[in-house]
Design a protein around this motif. Structure first.
Motif, PDB file in Angstrom:
ATOM      1  N   HIS A   1       0.756  -1.376   0.036  1.00 20.88           N
ATOM      2  CA  HIS A   1      -0.052   0.164   0.022  1.00 20.88           C
ATOM      3  C   HIS A   1       0.674   1.089   0.092  1.00 20.88           C
ATOM      4  O   HIS A   1       2.032   1.249   0.435  1.00 20.88           O
ATOM      5  N   ASP A   2       0.266   2.402  -0.501  1.00 19.92           N
ATOM      6  CA  ASP A   2       0.879   3.622  -0.533  1.00 19.92           C
ATOM      7  C   ASP A   2       0.818   4.228   0.876  1.00 19.92           C
ATOM      8  O   ASP A   2      -0.268   4.950   1.306  1.00 19.92           O
ATOM      9  N   LEU A   3       1.956   4.081   1.759  1.00 18.81           N
ATOM     10  CA  LEU A   3       1.883   4.434   3.327  1.00 18.81           C
ATOM     11  C   LEU A   3       3.171   5.178   3.539  1.00 18.81           C
ATOM     12  O   LEU A   3       4.078   4.932   3.092  1.00 18.81           O
ATOM     13  N   PRO A   4       3.101   6.019   4.645  1.00 18.83           N
ATOM     14  CA  PRO A   4       4.389   6.370   5.181  1.00 18.83           C
ATOM     15  C   PRO A   4       5.313   5.198   5.417  1.00 18.83           C
ATOM     16  O   PRO A   4       4.806   4.317   5.863  1.00 18.83           O
ATOM     17  N   LEU A   5       6.497   5.624   5.364  1.00 17.60           N
ATOM     18  CA  LEU A   5       7.431   4.374   5.406  1.00 17.60           C
ATOM     19  C   LEU A   5       7.420   3.813   6.591  1.00 17.60           C
ATOM     20  O   LEU A   5       7.511   2.349   6.378  1.00 17.60           O
ATOM     21  N   ALA A   6       7.363   4.168   7.638  1.00 19.02           N
ATOM     22  CA  ALA A   6       7.158   3.367   8.762  1.00 19.02           C
ATOM     23  C   ALA A   6       6.122   2.394   8.888  1.00 19.02           C
ATOM     24  O   ALA A   6       6.184   1.329   9.232  1.00 19.02           O
ATOM     25  N   ALA A   7       4.881   2.971   8.542  1.00 15.84           N
ATOM     26  CA  ALA A   7       3.683   2.248   8.682  1.00 15.84           C
ATOM     27  C   ALA A   7       4.036   1.165   7.292  1.00 15.84           C
ATOM     28  O   ALA A   7       3.260   0.016   7.558  1.00 15.84           O
ATOM     29  N   PHE A   8       4.610   1.614   6.231  1.00 18.04           N
ATOM     30  CA  PHE A   8       4.566   0.633   5.202  1.00 18.04           C
ATOM     31  C   PHE A   8       5.327  -0.615   5.608  1.00 18.04           C
ATOM     32  O   PHE A   8       4.949  -1.547   5.253  1.00 18.04           O
ATOM     33  N   MET A   9       6.488  -0.455   6.295  1.00 16.20           N
ATOM     34  CA  MET A   9       7.536  -1.240   6.696  1.00 16.20           C
ATOM     35  C   MET A   9       6.805  -2.246   7.764  1.00 16.20           C
ATOM     36  O   MET A   9       6.800  -3.486   7.677  1.00 16.20           O
ATOM     37  N   GLU A  10       6.011  -1.457   8.701  1.00 14.29           N
ATOM     38  CA  GLU A  10       5.368  -2.469   9.643  1.00 14.29           C
ATOM     39  C   GLU A  10       4.412  -3.348   8.992  1.00 14.29           C
ATOM     40  O   GLU A  10       4.284  -4.689   9.428  1.00 14.29           O
ATOM     41  N   GLU A  11       3.559  -2.963   8.330  1.00 15.26           N
ATOM     42  CA  GLU A  11       2.596  -3.850   7.265  1.00 15.26           C
ATOM     43  C   GLU A  11       3.279  -5.024   6.788  1.00 15.26           C
ATOM     44  O   GLU A  11       2.845  -6.113   6.784  1.00 15.26           O
ATOM     45  N   ARG A  12       4.202  -4.719   5.969  1.00 10.36           N
ATOM     46  CA  ARG A  12       5.092  -5.713   5.238  1.00 10.36           C
ATOM     47  C   ARG A  12       5.793  -6.679   6.291  1.00 10.36           C
ATOM     48  O   ARG A  12       5.832  -7.874   6.083  1.00 10.36           O
ATOM     49  N   ALA A  13       6.330  -6.203   7.258  1.00 14.64           N
ATOM     50  CA  ALA A  13       6.808  -7.145   8.397  1.00 14.64           C
ATOM     51  C   ALA A  13       5.929  -7.918   8.856  1.00 14.64           C
ATOM     52  O   ALA A  13       6.131  -9.231   8.905  1.00 14.64           O
TER      53      ALA A  13
END
Length: 328
Positions: free
Chosen positions: A43-55
């Motif tokens: 998803h197009d998210l701020p980097l911290a939230a993006f990494m959290e979702e991916r992790a």
């Protein structure tokens, strides 16, 4: 003549060529930047939230400790943000959509920075290795030098394409990626075929299966009581048109087929390669288009930013490669 210098950064989506580069005489630093955007939510998210979702996805899907995954992700993204400190950057990728989607992210990242050092791209579509070229990890030191000699410069055209692909990948509709497939991607020629294969992970209009799921059930239909390891080997060597899956990624696919009742574990084992599987009656009916896999799929899955949830409107792909929105 020196191949590079100690202030060169080599970026690859895996560690498979790190030793080979050293043995070939490359002196620069090596960054393994691997996040399998070809599976799970993107998803197009701020980097911290993006990494959290991916992790969270990676830890859950591949049964890995979340803290370890999170730490590796943080280190990789931090290292990518520091890439501008190098004198030169070399990107090492092959043609499948595991690699090309990661390449798109890196190109998008470069597009956002004005003062990047010179960037070069090694992008390999094929190479004379037996039984079949599936990745740069098959190449020895001399081969790596050979493909490096054919590297190309990365400029605004390539980074703009990366940004465009990334916007399409994170969208909740496949329309933008489908348009790119139709128009072609001359800035990075291998990107078009990879995007086309990525869209094949949408549910089919015929039976709701992705291409990976379809190939897996077909293999089980041809031979029952076969180990997961043997299925994976045959998928890579014979069935998959653009091999991209790692083993943990494939066990995730098989696990979903078992949980949804399309495949059955006949003989269990601690490790997935040793599990013996067969096709169920439901799996046969799905392949025969008498049942729709989305009526049995165990949980939501994602193709980039596209959510595929049973009972909800869903994007599918038909036999002609067109994407269509259906009621379920």
């Amino acid at each position: 003549m020196a191949l590079d210098n100690k202030n060169t950064l080599h970026i690859r989506c895996g560690s498979d060529i790190e030793v080979g580069l050293r043995d070939a005489g490359f002196e620069g630093d090596f960054l393994d930047f691997s996040d399998p955007y070809c599976q799970g939510p993107v998803h197009d998210l701020p980097l911290a939230a993006f990494m959290e979702e991916r992790a969270h996805f990676i830890a859950s899907a591949y049964h890995l400790p979340f803290a370890d995954v999170q730490a590796r992700q943080q280190a990789r993204y931090d290292a990518l943000r520091q890439a501008a400190a190098y004198n030169d950057i070399v990107l090492w990728f092959e043609h499948d959509h595991f690699d090309q989607l990661i390449l798109a992210y890196i190109l998008k990242h470069l597009h956002e920075y004005r003062d990047m050092p010179p960037v070069e791209l090694v992008c390999v579509h094929d190479y004379p290795v037996l039984p079949r070229f599936t990745g740069l990890g098959q190449l020895g030191p001399r081969d790596l030098v050979s493909v490096w000699e054919n590297r190309t410069e990365v400029g605004a055209e390539q980074t703009s394409l990366g940004a465009e692909v990334w916007r399409g990948l994170t969208a909740d509709s496949p329309a933008a990626l489908a348009d790119l497939v139709k128009a072609g991607t001359p800035a990075v020629p291998t990107m078009r075929e990879a995007l086309d294969r990525h869209l094949d992970e949408l549910p089919s209009t015929r039976h709701g299966l992705s291409l990976t799921e379809t190939l897996s059930l077909r293999m089980l239909a041809e031979k029952s009581n076969v180990t997961a390891g043997a299925i994976f080997g045959q998928l890579m060597l014979r069935y998959e048109p653009l091999p991209y899956l790692g083993d943990l990624m494939y066990w995730y696919e098989l696990e979903r087929l078992v949980e949804g009742g399309a495949a059955r574990i006949e003989k269990d084992a601690d490790d997935w390669p040793d599990k013996t599987l067969s096709l169920t009656e439901l799996g046969e009916r799905i392949l025969m288009t008498e049942e729709d896999w989305l009526d049995h799929m165990p949980a939501t899955r994602f193709v980039g930013g596209i959510e595929i949830t049973p009972g909800q409107p869903v994007w599918r792909r038909n036999a002609k490669g067109r994407v269509v929105l259906t009621n379920g």
